[in-house]
Scaffold this motif. Structure first.
Motif, mmCIF file in Angstrom:
data_model
loop_
_atom_site.group_PDB
_atom_site.id
_atom_site.type_symbol
_atom_site.label_atom_id
_atom_site.label_comp_id
_atom_site.label_asym_id
_atom_site.label_seq_id
_atom_site.Cartn_x
_atom_site.Cartn_y
_atom_site.Cartn_z
ATOM 1 N N HIS A 219 0.956 -1.157 -0.156
ATOM 2 C CA HIS A 219 0.076 -0.015 -0.046
ATOM 3 C C HIS A 219 0.913 1.139 0.022
ATOM 4 C CE1 HIS A 219 -3.987 -1.862 0.040
ATOM 5 N NE2 HIS A 219 -3.413 -2.671 1.256
ATOM 6 N N ALA A 220 1.915 1.139 0.710
ATOM 7 C CA ALA A 220 2.963 2.512 0.651
ATOM 8 C C ALA A 220 3.581 2.734 -0.681
ATOM 9 C CB ALA A 220 3.925 2.234 1.867
ATOM 10 N N ALA A 221 3.954 1.666 -1.419
ATOM 11 C CA ALA A 221 4.510 1.640 -2.761
ATOM 12 C C ALA A 221 3.378 2.515 -3.548
ATOM 13 C CB ALA A 221 4.797 0.505 -3.235
ATOM 14 N N ARG A 222 2.013 2.199 -3.515
ATOM 15 C CA ARG A 222 1.123 2.502 -4.407
ATOM 16 C C ARG A 222 0.840 4.231 -4.071
ATOM 17 N NH1 ARG A 222 -4.263 -0.811 -5.017
ATOM 18 N NH2 ARG A 222 -4.419 0.649 -6.699
ATOM 19 N N ASP A 223 0.929 4.541 -2.713
ATOM 20 C CA ASP A 223 0.989 5.877 -2.240
ATOM 21 C C ASP A 223 2.163 6.578 -2.614
ATOM 22 O OD1 ASP A 223 -1.399 5.344 -0.987
ATOM 23 O OD2 ASP A 223 -0.616 5.101 1.166
ATOM 24 N N LEU A 224 3.364 5.984 -2.771
ATOM 25 C CA LEU A 224 4.565 6.543 -3.241
ATOM 26 C C LEU A 224 4.391 6.975 -4.657
ATOM 27 C CD1 LEU A 224 7.483 7.319 -2.521
ATOM 28 C CD2 LEU A 224 8.170 5.059 -3.307
ATOM 29 N N ALA A 225 4.010 5.974 -5.498
ATOM 30 C CA ALA A 225 3.872 6.253 -6.922
ATOM 31 C C ALA A 225 2.928 7.560 -7.209
ATOM 32 C CB ALA A 225 3.454 4.928 -7.546
ATOM 33 N N GLU A 226 1.675 7.498 -6.234
ATOM 34 C CA GLU A 226 0.925 8.510 -6.695
ATOM 35 C C GLU A 226 1.476 9.935 -6.157
ATOM 36 O OE1 GLU A 226 -3.943 9.600 -5.251
ATOM 37 O OE2 GLU A 226 -3.164 7.580 -5.227
ATOM 38 N N ASN A 227 2.037 9.806 -5.040
ATOM 39 C CA ASN A 227 2.339 11.047 -4.433
ATOM 40 C C ASN A 227 3.595 11.880 -5.091
ATOM 41 O OD1 ASN A 227 0.127 10.618 -2.532
ATOM 42 N ND2 ASN A 227 1.356 9.823 -0.872
ATOM 43 N N GLU A 228 4.599 10.868 -5.478
ATOM 44 C CA GLU A 228 5.661 11.419 -5.996
ATOM 45 C C GLU A 228 5.533 11.465 -7.561
ATOM 46 O OE1 GLU A 228 9.254 9.911 -4.157
ATOM 47 O OE2 GLU A 228 8.320 10.298 -2.103
ATOM 48 N N GLY A 229 4.491 11.020 -8.044
ATOM 49 C CA GLY A 229 4.395 11.197 -9.551
ATOM 50 C C GLY A 229 5.266 10.201 -10.345
ATOM 51 N N LEU A 230 5.520 9.071 -9.645
ATOM 52 C CA LEU A 230 6.536 8.105 -10.489
ATOM 53 C C LEU A 230 5.882 7.603 -11.712
ATOM 54 C CD1 LEU A 230 8.102 5.941 -7.242
ATOM 55 C CD2 LEU A 230 8.794 7.921 -8.301
ATOM 56 N N GLY A 231 6.741 7.562 -12.684
ATOM 57 C CA GLY A 231 6.404 7.097 -13.945
ATOM 58 C C GLY A 231 6.198 5.666 -13.772
ATOM 59 N N ALA A 232 5.466 4.994 -14.922
ATOM 60 C CA ALA A 232 5.342 3.373 -15.036
ATOM 61 C C ALA A 232 6.684 2.654 -14.738
ATOM 62 C CB ALA A 232 4.504 3.075 -16.071
ATOM 63 N N ALA A 233 7.675 3.228 -15.363
ATOM 64 C CA ALA A 233 9.170 2.555 -15.370
ATOM 65 C C ALA A 233 9.760 2.611 -14.019
ATOM 66 C CB ALA A 233 10.127 3.291 -16.274
ATOM 67 N N HIS A 234 9.082 3.424 -13.105
ATOM 68 C CA HIS A 234 9.504 3.437 -11.731
ATOM 69 C C HIS A 234 8.570 2.998 -10.601
ATOM 70 C CE1 HIS A 234 12.277 5.933 -13.779
ATOM 71 N NE2 HIS A 234 13.207 5.705 -13.218
ATOM 72 N N GLN A 235 7.475 2.271 -11.020
ATOM 73 C CA GLN A 235 6.622 1.802 -9.931
ATOM 74 C C GLN A 235 6.927 0.287 -9.580
ATOM 75 O OE1 GLN A 235 2.410 2.536 -11.124
ATOM 76 N NE2 GLN A 235 3.181 4.713 -11.998
ATOM 77 N N ALA A 236 6.637 -0.072 -8.301
ATOM 78 C CA ALA A 236 7.147 -1.120 -7.894
ATOM 79 C C ALA A 236 6.195 -2.343 -8.620
ATOM 80 C CB ALA A 236 6.725 -1.362 -6.407
ATOM 81 N N ILE A 237 7.092 -3.278 -8.809
ATOM 82 C CA ILE A 237 6.521 -4.682 -9.540
ATOM 83 C C ILE A 237 6.803 -5.786 -8.352
ATOM 84 C CG2 ILE A 237 6.625 -6.295 -11.400
ATOM 85 C CD1 ILE A 237 7.904 -3.838 -13.042
ATOM 86 N N TRP A 238 5.753 -6.297 -8.129
ATOM 87 C CA TRP A 238 5.799 -7.338 -6.800
ATOM 88 C C TRP A 238 5.846 -8.801 -7.358
ATOM 89 C CZ3 TRP A 238 6.366 -5.621 -1.928
ATOM 90 C CH2 TRP A 238 6.151 -4.034 -1.756
ATOM 91 N N HIS A 239 6.745 -9.466 -6.523
ATOM 92 C CA HIS A 239 7.221 -10.860 -6.747
ATOM 93 C C HIS A 239 6.951 -11.555 -5.537
ATOM 94 C CE1 HIS A 239 9.684 -10.445 -10.746
ATOM 95 N NE2 HIS A 239 9.598 -9.148 -10.094
#
Length: 240
Positions: free
Chosen positions: A66-86
């Motif tokens: 959930h924090a990673a999703r918030d990070l992507a939204e709040n810091e405007g991370l592009g698709a290439a810098h969003q977490a991919i979970w394994h």
């Protein structure tokens, strides 16, 4: 040692392993295994560009996810810098509903009942789940996974599950003080993959090899690893 220093150290060791084995750095991906670090440290890992993140339990990963999703939204991370979970741990069938749809890859598919559960949840979500088939190459009782001689039959069984994609094979080598001793395990997994492809056992060639951890990743690279699961050596370990 800081995260930046650990990343640089791993990259230098990867470079040398690639030179020894005639491979290029682009041949492999790093999964940052964050199960021993905090939410804050995991966000630092993602900010540093280590977007492939590995966890072995949803209950431990949930807050980070959930924090990673918030990070992507709040810091405007592009698709290439969003977490991919394994998902890299042993997966119980009753936990599939927590994992499928949240983790992009599952590295521990090793039985038909689990495949059926993954396929059902994936069908409900309208997605296809890339999975690595876990093989117990070393034959240790403490290790999960298929016996090597069970692999071909298992692959045939998987052909009836339309929402599972065989991404590759996965194994865990025994912990050895001398990493060179893990080489037969990694070589064995690569040979199993090559045999599957020679048999045309799947609709598409199987390419992925998820193998190699903090203690032995250089040997795994030399033997053909395409996904490395690196924890302590890369992201560190925090005492609770």
């Amino acid at each position: 040692m800081t995260l930046e220093h650990r990343i640089a150290d791993v990259e230098e060791r990867l470079k040398r392993a690639c030179e020894r084995s005639g491979r290029t750095r682009d041949d492999m991906n790093i999964i940052a295994v964050t199960k021993y670090v905090s939410v804050a440290s995991t966000m630092d890992v993602i900010r540093a560009g280590l977007v492939h993140v590995g966890e072995n339990r949803w209950q431990n990963a949930q807050e980070k996810w959930h924090a990673a999703r918030d990070l992507a939204e709040n810091e405007g991370l592009g698709a290439a810098h969003q977490a991919i979970w394994h998902f890299i741990g042993s997966l119980q069938t009753n936990k599939v509903k927590e994992v499928v749809g949240r983790f992009s890859y599952i590295h521990s598919l090793d039985r038909v009942s689990l495949a059926a559960a993954i396929d059902k949840k994936a069908a409900d979500l309208g997605i296809i789940v890339p999975c690595f088939l876990q093989v117990n190459v070393s034959g240790e009782d403490s290790k999960q996974g298929l016996a090597p001689e069970e692999l071909t039959a298992f692959v045939k069984e998987l052909s009836r599950f339309a929402h599972i994609k065989i991404e590759g094979l996965m194994t865990m080598a025994p912990y050895e003080l001398e990493p060179e001793q893990t080489r037969p395990v990694f070589r064995g997994l690569r040979q199993l993959r090559d045999e599957l492809n020679q048999q045309s056992a799947t609709n598409e060639p199987v390419t992925g090899l998820s193998m190699g951890m903090s203690n032995d990743f250089e040997v795994a690279v030399e033997e053909g690893a395409t996904w490395l699961r690196l924890g302590t050596i890369l992201v560190g370990k925090e005492e609770e």
